[in-house]
Design a protein around this motif. Structure first.
Motif, PDB file in Angstrom:
ATOM      1  N   VAL A 223       0.846  -1.205   0.000  1.00  0.00           N
ATOM      2  CA  VAL A 223       0.000   0.000   0.000  1.00  0.00           C
ATOM      3  C   VAL A 223       0.874   1.246   0.000  1.00  0.00           C
ATOM      4  O   VAL A 223       0.636   2.195  -0.749  1.00  0.00           O
ATOM      5  CB  VAL A 223      -0.925   0.001   1.233  1.00  0.00           C
ATOM      6  CG1 VAL A 223      -1.754   1.260   1.258  1.00  0.00           C
ATOM      7  CG2 VAL A 223      -1.823  -1.210   1.216  1.00  0.00           C
ATOM      8  N   LEU A 224       1.923   1.220   0.818  1.00  0.00           N
ATOM      9  CA  LEU A 224       2.771   2.404   0.916  1.00  0.00           C
ATOM     10  C   LEU A 224       3.554   2.642  -0.364  1.00  0.00           C
ATOM     11  O   LEU A 224       3.765   3.786  -0.763  1.00  0.00           O
ATOM     12  CB  LEU A 224       3.723   2.263   2.105  1.00  0.00           C
ATOM     13  CG  LEU A 224       3.018   2.294   3.448  1.00  0.00           C
ATOM     14  CD1 LEU A 224       4.011   2.073   4.562  1.00  0.00           C
ATOM     15  CD2 LEU A 224       2.308   3.612   3.646  1.00  0.00           C
TER      16      LEU A 224
ATOM     17  N   MET B 232       1.352   4.330  -2.645  1.00  0.00           N
ATOM     18  CA  MET B 232       1.143   5.716  -2.266  1.00  0.00           C
ATOM     19  C   MET B 232       2.364   6.570  -2.567  1.00  0.00           C
ATOM     20  O   MET B 232       2.262   7.638  -3.147  1.00  0.00           O
ATOM     21  CB  MET B 232       0.833   5.788  -0.780  1.00  0.00           C
ATOM     22  CG  MET B 232       0.386   7.133  -0.330  1.00  0.00           C
ATOM     23  SD  MET B 232       0.425   7.222   1.446  1.00  0.00           S
ATOM     24  CE  MET B 232       2.177   7.314   1.732  1.00  0.00           C
TER      25      MET B 232
ATOM     26  N   SER C 123      -6.347   9.143  -2.096  1.00  0.00           N
ATOM     27  CA  SER C 123      -7.430   9.537  -1.198  1.00  0.00           C
ATOM     28  C   SER C 123      -7.665   8.398  -0.227  1.00  0.00           C
ATOM     29  O   SER C 123      -7.121   7.313  -0.375  1.00  0.00           O
ATOM     30  CB  SER C 123      -8.703   9.807  -1.992  1.00  0.00           C
ATOM     31  OG  SER C 123      -9.175   8.599  -2.543  1.00  0.00           O
ATOM     32  N   ARG C 124      -8.447   8.673   0.771  1.00  0.00           N
ATOM     33  CA  ARG C 124      -8.778   7.641   1.758  1.00  0.00           C
ATOM     34  C   ARG C 124      -9.389   6.427   1.097  1.00  0.00           C
ATOM     35  O   ARG C 124      -9.091   5.294   1.451  1.00  0.00           O
ATOM     36  CB  ARG C 124      -9.783   8.235   2.746  1.00  0.00           C
ATOM     37  CG  ARG C 124      -9.317   8.256   4.164  1.00  0.00           C
ATOM     38  CD  ARG C 124     -10.462   8.667   5.056  1.00  0.00           C
ATOM     39  NE  ARG C 124     -10.316   8.075   6.359  1.00  0.00           N
ATOM     40  CZ  ARG C 124      -9.494   8.530   7.294  1.00  0.00           C
ATOM     41  NH1 ARG C 124      -8.724   9.549   7.048  1.00  0.00           N
ATOM     42  NH2 ARG C 124      -9.433   7.947   8.476  1.00  0.00           N
ATOM     43  N   LYS C 125     -10.252   6.684   0.106  1.00  0.00           N
ATOM     44  CA  LYS C 125     -10.925   5.592  -0.589  1.00  0.00           C
ATOM     45  C   LYS C 125      -9.911   4.721  -1.322  1.00  0.00           C
ATOM     46  O   LYS C 125      -9.958   3.490  -1.242  1.00  0.00           O
ATOM     47  CB  LYS C 125     -11.937   6.153  -1.590  1.00  0.00           C
ATOM     48  CG  LYS C 125     -13.354   5.791  -1.279  1.00  0.00           C
ATOM     49  CD  LYS C 125     -14.324   6.691  -1.984  1.00  0.00           C
ATOM     50  CE  LYS C 125     -14.380   6.518  -3.470  1.00  0.00           C
ATOM     51  NZ  LYS C 125     -15.192   7.565  -4.122  1.00  0.00           N
TER      52      LYS C 125
ATOM     53  N   ALA D 133      -6.871   4.386  -0.583  1.00  0.00           N
ATOM     54  CA  ALA D 133      -6.084   3.684   0.418  1.00  0.00           C
ATOM     55  C   ALA D 133      -6.778   2.404   0.852  1.00  0.00           C
ATOM     56  O   ALA D 133      -6.167   1.328   0.906  1.00  0.00           O
ATOM     57  CB  ALA D 133      -5.846   4.583   1.620  1.00  0.00           C
ATOM     58  N   TRP D 134      -8.066   2.488   1.124  1.00  0.00           N
ATOM     59  CA  TRP D 134      -8.788   1.286   1.547  1.00  0.00           C
ATOM     60  C   TRP D 134      -8.798   0.230   0.448  1.00  0.00           C
ATOM     61  O   TRP D 134      -8.635  -0.952   0.692  1.00  0.00           O
ATOM     62  CB  TRP D 134     -10.225   1.637   1.948  1.00  0.00           C
ATOM     63  CG  TRP D 134     -10.316   2.071   3.361  1.00  0.00           C
ATOM     64  CD1 TRP D 134     -10.521   3.333   3.813  1.00  0.00           C
ATOM     65  CD2 TRP D 134     -10.192   1.235   4.523  1.00  0.00           C
ATOM     66  NE1 TRP D 134     -10.521   3.335   5.177  1.00  0.00           N
ATOM     67  CE2 TRP D 134     -10.328   2.072   5.641  1.00  0.00           C
ATOM     68  CE3 TRP D 134      -9.981  -0.127   4.720  1.00  0.00           C
ATOM     69  CZ2 TRP D 134     -10.256   1.587   6.938  1.00  0.00           C
ATOM     70  CZ3 TRP D 134      -9.906  -0.610   6.008  1.00  0.00           C
ATOM     71  CH2 TRP D 134     -10.041   0.241   7.102  1.00  0.00           C
TER      72      TRP D 134
ATOM     73  N   PHE E  46      -5.494  -1.364   0.254  1.00  0.00           N
ATOM     74  CA  PHE E  46      -5.300  -2.167   1.450  1.00  0.00           C
ATOM     75  C   PHE E  46      -5.980  -3.533   1.280  1.00  0.00           C
ATOM     76  O   PHE E  46      -5.382  -4.589   1.536  1.00  0.00           O
ATOM     77  CB  PHE E  46      -5.918  -1.405   2.613  1.00  0.00           C
ATOM     78  CG  PHE E  46      -5.336  -1.731   3.945  1.00  0.00           C
ATOM     79  CD1 PHE E  46      -4.051  -2.221   4.059  1.00  0.00           C
ATOM     80  CD2 PHE E  46      -6.066  -1.531   5.095  1.00  0.00           C
ATOM     81  CE1 PHE E  46      -3.520  -2.505   5.294  1.00  0.00           C
ATOM     82  CE2 PHE E  46      -5.543  -1.814   6.334  1.00  0.00           C
ATOM     83  CZ  PHE E  46      -4.265  -2.305   6.431  1.00  0.00           C
ATOM     84  N   ILE E  47      -7.214  -3.504   0.822  1.00  0.00           N
ATOM     85  CA  ILE E  47      -7.958  -4.753   0.661  1.00  0.00           C
ATOM     86  C   ILE E  47      -7.294  -5.631  -0.393  1.00  0.00           C
ATOM     87  O   ILE E  47      -7.047  -6.827  -0.176  1.00  0.00           O
ATOM     88  CB  ILE E  47      -9.421  -4.453   0.280  1.00  0.00           C
ATOM     89  CG1 ILE E  47     -10.137  -3.793   1.459  1.00  0.00           C
ATOM     90  CG2 ILE E  47     -10.141  -5.715  -0.147  1.00  0.00           C
ATOM     91  CD1 ILE E  47     -11.488  -3.250   1.119  1.00  0.00           C
TER      92      ILE E  47
ATOM     93  N   ALA F 172      -6.506   3.347   9.683  1.00  0.00           N
ATOM     94  CA  ALA F 172      -6.294   2.036   9.079  1.00  0.00           C
ATOM     95  C   ALA F 172      -4.816   1.654   9.050  1.00  0.00           C
ATOM     96  O   ALA F 172      -4.330   0.966   9.943  1.00  0.00           O
ATOM     97  CB  ALA F 172      -6.871   2.026   7.670  1.00  0.00           C
ATOM     98  N   ILE F 173      -4.101   2.131   8.048  1.00  0.00           N
ATOM     99  CA  ILE F 173      -2.742   1.666   7.841  1.00  0.00           C
ATOM    100  C   ILE F 173      -1.844   2.052   8.996  1.00  0.00           C
ATOM    101  O   ILE F 173      -1.052   1.262   9.490  1.00  0.00           O
ATOM    102  CB  ILE F 173      -2.178   2.255   6.535  1.00  0.00           C
ATOM    103  CG1 ILE F 173      -3.081   1.830   5.390  1.00  0.00           C
ATOM    104  CG2 ILE F 173      -0.781   1.767   6.283  1.00  0.00           C
ATOM    105  CD1 ILE F 173      -2.737   2.513   4.116  1.00  0.00           C
TER     106      ILE F 173
ATOM    107  N   MET G 155      -9.808  -3.840   9.691  1.00  0.00           N
ATOM    108  CA  MET G 155     -10.835  -3.673   8.655  1.00  0.00           C
ATOM    109  C   MET G 155     -12.219  -3.967   9.207  1.00  0.00           C
ATOM    110  O   MET G 155     -13.168  -3.215   9.019  1.00  0.00           O
ATOM    111  CB  MET G 155     -10.551  -4.609   7.492  1.00  0.00           C
ATOM    112  CG  MET G 155      -9.411  -4.159   6.615  1.00  0.00           C
ATOM    113  SD  MET G 155      -9.469  -5.113   5.102  1.00  0.00           S
ATOM    114  CE  MET G 155      -7.886  -4.747   4.440  1.00  0.00           C
TER     115      MET G 155
ATOM    116  N   ASP H 131     -10.639  16.453   3.300  1.00  0.00           N
ATOM    117  CA  ASP H 131     -10.060  16.349   1.966  1.00  0.00           C
ATOM    118  C   ASP H 131     -11.127  16.234   0.892  1.00  0.00           C
ATOM    119  O   ASP H 131     -11.021  16.820  -0.171  1.00  0.00           O
ATOM    120  CB  ASP H 131      -9.175  15.103   1.877  1.00  0.00           C
ATOM    121  CG  ASP H 131      -7.845  15.348   2.502  1.00  0.00           C
ATOM    122  OD1 ASP H 131      -7.585  16.501   2.876  1.00  0.00           O
ATOM    123  OD2 ASP H 131      -7.067  14.400   2.635  1.00  0.00           O
ATOM    124  N   GLU H 132     -12.125  15.416   1.193  1.00  0.00           N
ATOM    125  CA  GLU H 132     -13.155  15.212   0.177  1.00  0.00           C
ATOM    126  C   GLU H 132     -14.375  16.050   0.514  1.00  0.00           C
ATOM    127  O   GLU H 132     -14.780  16.112   1.661  1.00  0.00           O
ATOM    128  CB  GLU H 132     -13.521  13.728   0.108  1.00  0.00           C
ATOM    129  CG  GLU H 132     -12.501  12.944  -0.675  1.00  0.00           C
ATOM    130  CD  GLU H 132     -12.259  11.579  -0.082  1.00  0.00           C
ATOM    131  OE1 GLU H 132     -13.225  10.874   0.211  1.00  0.00           O
ATOM    132  OE2 GLU H 132     -11.073  11.232   0.112  1.00  0.00           O
TER     133      GLU H 132
END
Lengths: 775, 775
Positions: free
Chosen positions: A213-214, A217, A225-227, A229-230, A233-234, B471-472, B496, B526-527
């Motif tokens: 993930v990192l 990024m 964005s947060r979305k 990121a999730w 992550f998944i 999360a992360i 999660m 942010d959003e």
């Protein structure tokens, strides 16, 4: 809707989950196939040593070369003749895609297959190439193919093979389902999925979900964005879990090592100077690789010379084989096999007697993955107490020789027409340096608690930092991959030190250098290049912007679209403007003035010259929108009354949907085509039929007002160019209009303009970029 | 300059390094002090049990309460009477600061001291509070104090105490040094340092450098760049290293546990349902805590009632003591001490016989940090083989009781006027739930390889995820903090799952809820909130924008500055505009129209009404710039010729420097003052002296053209409000002008407007925000 979840959310989630799992499966398949082929190859070689023939070294050399050549010929041929986008690591181009570039054919199914096969061949043929970079590309392709496949198959389009698998789903409520899928593959959604694919790929390669993930990024993504990121992550977790379930040896990270001897703080402090030298030298190696690689680009074969490119790769296999066999024969030391090596099938006997192995031949010719693990565990096996009995598995001279020569091979290898990544060779190179340095220290200071394996790990990490210049993601990748969390400080220190040293030798990381070399990809950085701080928007903008009035004659629209390749056109206020509600009445005299800025318009061909139109900005319309309007014969007369069509709300909705999903439906993998004259020709507008009456082309107009973007973002012409860059990047624009104080358009800034303006500044120091080409 | 490094870079690096090290020292001091006080307190309590008096439980209860009360009275008094900004965890307000809000006194030296003392008292008094949140605030304060201190002390300003320490430095080349420091404390630099401080704080608290950086990125910071990342990375590493050097027990993470029994993939799959239940329940607990806490705000004492606030805290200590002693007496089980507990001084004998401890009293009354470690290691000590002999250290009933009651205490505690964070109690609560669940499973399925300690770790993690919704960063923090990298999958799964469950019960994390409650802080996400997607910029903008002409009479400027609190003023094109170079000539008739939009201008007091001026936008000028111009008596006559001053380049440069560093010099910790009439009064403009002649105030003008921002970013009034939000956030603006098609200003969007527009939308679902106040 169910608890706030719509079909959209579920479909997106399904794509994410599938991306993770399928990428994991690809990784497993890759590892297993490479393992099997390498094992078979080494078995074949081992048999030649058993015979006591005088030329056994020569036979082994030929065999290694032959097997390797077959493999790489296959791989290179696929790349050259079928899917050129799959050459190299692929991370760079994926980065460019995620930055907002359109890279032709990058994420197609054919690229995926070619990448997979090519990587298997390249890695197992013994070239200095790794599977990690290609895994990133494979992950991205998987994500892209899944999204487009689903839509295509439900459309009943090209991917008819898949339609059968999804046959059952097609029956139930297909119309409804289609609409949902129509929406999910907007550009930004697609980018999110590709980001998730990147995470899945890298985490599968290293067995490091958080690191994946990192990486996504820090290195790959320009928009985060947060979305996203999730989603990453998944996908990353699922792909890692898949690979760990199916491949038991990967359970504790891909390059895990056991027998950890934690170091005390005292030891860390005592060894600090050595560690700094270790990291600094590895950073130098990384920078040297980057420089060498950039220099070698000058002597490489041109992309279009297929045979030459194939010969190049075969030449490298020859070189690898030659070097390995020659130095193994000339300088290799025979050492008795350690206990565990024989079980694992590691170590090459070469010209040694039974039960011994040749250390240099082993370093050069065996599987890189195994060699890395062995280097990482030098000095871990034995007890710290019996300091005198230390016999390293590889000789000091052998490691020094290997480090030097491998640097050359690696530099040659990076850039050939064969899929292959830089991670694994970087780690191997760094580890062999670190191991060399660690063994030297250990022999010099036998009383100290020095573990060459630790130096190898840190050397590998530093080398990666020197080559890629990443920071946090690298630390996490290494810690997760090796499970060596007790060495966290060493890893952090190495990454920082190496980044710092390498930065002073060669300014850019390997990705930046490569992007610069590609030249026709416009990569924009988050932070504006220094050069832009001293320029204004006016200095970097493109003039010769072609615009339309709100109700524009069809003939002029067609002419402009044929003679330019612009993708966005400003719309200007009309003289007899119906825009009510504007309280300030006059100031309409100066609204339209022709031909003020047609200086360097890039008009293609010998088509008749059209005057660029300028005036007070009302909105922005895209070429794709115009194409849809033309295809739908959405004409009107000079006063805006529709001609030859009825108005219905349903039709309008469909029209807007088509505009939104234009590229997905018509030009998914070949967007650049839309800017040529070809789609216009296909529309067959010459004899325009609307309903049953034939209309005169010259009396037709198009009313742009309902479809244009009524509030395009603009900046003033005396705004700083750096600010323009910020606006462009942070808002993800494609066209930024430059206006004067009266809101009259004076120019436009696109990705290309920003890239040109940064030209020889921040990241283009080496002046090597080719002039940009429009494909 | 040295290898491209200027004094700037070095000074910035010095600040970063100092931030890291000093934050680390604070963390060490905090841990040691809390440890010493807690130990002393438990010793005192232990002595009461040794006597065989009948009321020994009662005496112990009183003693616990008394000692606790003394401590918290001290802490609360400091907070209430000296430094109110240090109450609570502090993370929320630091987040708000980093988002771009000005929070009075948040980062002062007094706040730092009060936070430190208060946290020591709160944690050692036995309240359900942890030191992690305050460490974040302490780190931020340290960073801020260091930056401002250096400048102040060199200025010879307020911080004269420090001047002595830096006395030597003062001599050499102070003027040069000053100029460098002038520049480094711009708002964005300061934010970078505070971000680094946050990373240093959290990584010192958890012993997790990478986790600290990620926490800073994911939770705390609204603006993030590569540079910030490196700064955070360096500070976090140094603070962790400092703490590990000075505090040997922290070497392997703050809550490290040994005796790892890695779980096989098979076990993970088999226990998947249990793990999901574990994480889901912990997520529920987290959401329950958030809801309970929000509800309790209604019945808390008002901030200004000092004594009531102190009594509230003493009441909680009473409750904690009462509950601990009562249930220890009524329901506690006596168990023999395990071997290692006596050495570590853990376990409370209470009413049990020699060599035994009371499990419930131990849970309630001993140090939370120790309890967490013990919970994490339940089931690790014994061999997996002798399944039948499992005797948990805490009884099932005791854990269930503790979980329930501690949730209540924790909810009451969060929000009192005492420094204290939520991390530690969250982990404790989650761990006690997880341990309970793990022991139940272990007793139910003795043949399975179930480790209650693992369930405790995952429970604690899930609880954190449920409370904070990160999360992360959380995954990395937990993995680094516990060194439990083998449980990575469990941690990811828990985070999660718990996020998902908790999201459906209580929409926001604890930080968002608290920000919403504070009400006068405008936190922008942010959003863009969903609500903004259906609005236009016109609907959310503030009208009644006051503007100036390019050359404006002094009297009007003063009147506008006195009667409004606006911080930014648009500048309009003058009727006799000298702006040459604009090719379109007319359209100047409608340039200035008065009084079109003075509807809801917030004019303070009974001052005479000034008409807002409107017209074609030329630029934007800030109140601080006007103040500087006024203070410098930078006047001119109606045609722009300077009056009573000579022009020199040096002066102009100084003027610009003063404008840039205005807030740092005059209003560092009290920016809101600048918008009042006070600074105007201090200027004493009534009898204006310029040189030797007295000038008539009414004939003076100010020429704004050289100083205004000539290309302020604007958006069209029919732009989507969501787009406006994006522009505002992504470019870090403070004022966004809204214009019509003719570039006439119709309104302005500020942080406040965006926050109001989002009002009851995305993150303000609970309608609890107080109406915003201008301080």
């Amino acid at each position: 809707k169910l608890y706030g979840y719509t079909g959209h959310t579920l479909a997106k989630m399904l794509v994410t989950v599938l991306t993770g799992i399928i990428t994991g499966l690809f990784a497993v398949a890759l590892t297993k196939t490479v393992g099997a082929i390498t094992e078979w190859k080494l078995d074949v070689l081992a048999k030649t040593y058993e015979k006591d023939a005088p030329a056994r070294t020569f036979v082994s050399f030929l065999l290694f070369w032959l097997i390797g050549s077959c493999l790489v010929t296959l791989a290179t041929a696929i790349v050259q003749y079928w899917a050129p986008a799959s050459a190299g690591g692929g991370v760079t181009l994926v980065m460019a895609y995620l930055n907002g570039n359109h890279v032709p054919n990058l994420l197609r199914f054919s690229t995926l297959i070619s990448k997979f096969v090519g990587t298997v061949c390249a890695v197992s043929s013994g070239l200095p190439m790794g599977p990690e970079g290609p895994m990133v590309h494979i992950g991205a392709c998987v994500a892209s193919v899944i999204t487009y496949m689903e839509c295509k198959c439900l459309d009943g389009g090209i991917f008819n093979i898949f339609t059968n698998c999804f046959g059952r789903r097609k029956e139930f409520n297909i119309k409804e389902k289609l609409k949902i899928l129509d929406e999910i593959v907007s550009d930004s959604d697609h980018r999110e999925f590709v980001s998730a694919g990147v995470s899945a790929g890298i985490s599968a390669a290293f067995g490091a979900p958080v690191g994946g993930v990192l990486f996504s990024m820090e290195e790959a993504c320009s928009f985060w964005s947060r979305k996203t990121a999730w989603r990453c992550f998944i996908a990353a977790t699922l792909s890692t879990f898949t690979i760990q379930l199916l491949n038991r040896s990967a359970q504790h990270g891909m390059i895990a090592f056991s027998n950890l001897n934690p170091m005390e703080n005292k030891d860390w402090l005592l060894q600090l100077p050595f560690l700094i030298v270790n990291a600094g030298m590895a950073g130098l190696l990384g920078a040297a690789f980057n420089s060498l690689r950039m220099w070698l680009w000058k002597v490489r074969a041109v992309k279009s010379r297929h045979l030459l490119r194939i010969l190049e790769v075969i030449g490298l296999v020859f070189l690898t084989s030659l070097v390995g066999h020659f130095f193994g024969w000339a300088a290799g030391q025979c050492k008795p096999f350690p206990d565990d090596w024989l079980n694992e099938g590691y170590g090459i006997r070469f010209n040694c007697e039974e039960g011994h192995y040749n250390d240099i031949a082993t370093l050069f010719l065996s599987s890189q993955h195994h060699t890395i693990i062995k280097l990482f565990s030098v000095g871990h096996d034995d007890e710290i107490s019996d300091v005198t009995k230390f016999v390293p598995a590889f000789s000091v001279g052998g490691l020094a020789l290997f480090t030097t020569i491998y640097l050359g091979l690696f530099s040659i290898g990076a850039g050939l027409a064969i899929p292959g990544g830089l991670f694994m060779p970087s780690i191997l190179l760094g580890a062999s340096w670190g191991c060399f340095w660690g063994i030297v220290l250990r022999l010099w200071l036998p009383k100290w608690n020095i573990m060459p394996g630790l130096y190898a790990i840190l050397g590998g990490t530093s080398m990666l930092a020197g080559v890629f210049r990443s920071a946090i993601s690298l630390v996490v990748l290494v810690v997760e991959g090796t499970r060596g969390i007790d060495y966290l400080f060493g890893v952090i220190l190495s990454v920082m030190m190496s980044n710092w040293v390498a930065h002073h030798i060669h300014h850019d990381g390997v990705y930046e250098s490569e992007l610069e070399r590609i030249g026709n990809v416009y990569m924009l950085r988050d932070e504006p290049p220094h050069r832009l701080f001293t320029l204004t928007a006016e200095a970097i903008m493109a003039t010769g912007v072609y615009g339309f009035r709100t109700i524009e004659p069809l003939s002029r629209i067609l002419q402009v679209m044929r003679t330019t390749t612009h993708n966005g056109f400003p719309v200007f206020a009309d003289e007899d403007s119906e825009e009510g509600g504007v309280s300030e009445a006059p100031s309409s005299q100066a609204l339209v003035n022709f031909g003020t800025s047609s200086s360097n318009a890039d008009v293609n061909g010998a088509a008749s010259k059209v005057d660029p139109l300028s005036g007070r900005l009302e909105g922005l319309i895209l070429r794709s929108q115009l194409l849809v309007l033309l295809q739908r014969r959405h004409f009107c007369d000079a006063s805006g009354r529709p001609i030859g069509r009825d108005y219905s709300e349903q039709q309008e909705l469909e029209l807007e949907t088509e505009m939104r999903t234009f590229f997905r439906h018509y030009f998914t993998h070949a967007r650049y085509v839309s800017a040529t004259a070809q789609p216009l020709d296909e529309l067959k507008l010459d004899g325009v039929h609307a309903g049953s009456t034939t209309l005169d082309l010259s009396s037709l107009y198009i009313d742009l007002r309902p479809y244009m973007n009524r509030s395009p973002l603009t900046i003033r012409k005396d705004c700083s160019a750096a600010r323009a860059h910020q606006v462009f990047i942070n808002l993800g624009l494609r066209h930024l209009l430059v206006v004067d104080a009266h809101n009259h358009v004076v120019g436009m800034i696109t990705r290309k303009d920003l890239d040109h303006a940064a030209g020889h500044g921040w990241w283009r120091i080496s002046h090597m970029a080719e002039p940009p080409r429009n494909k």
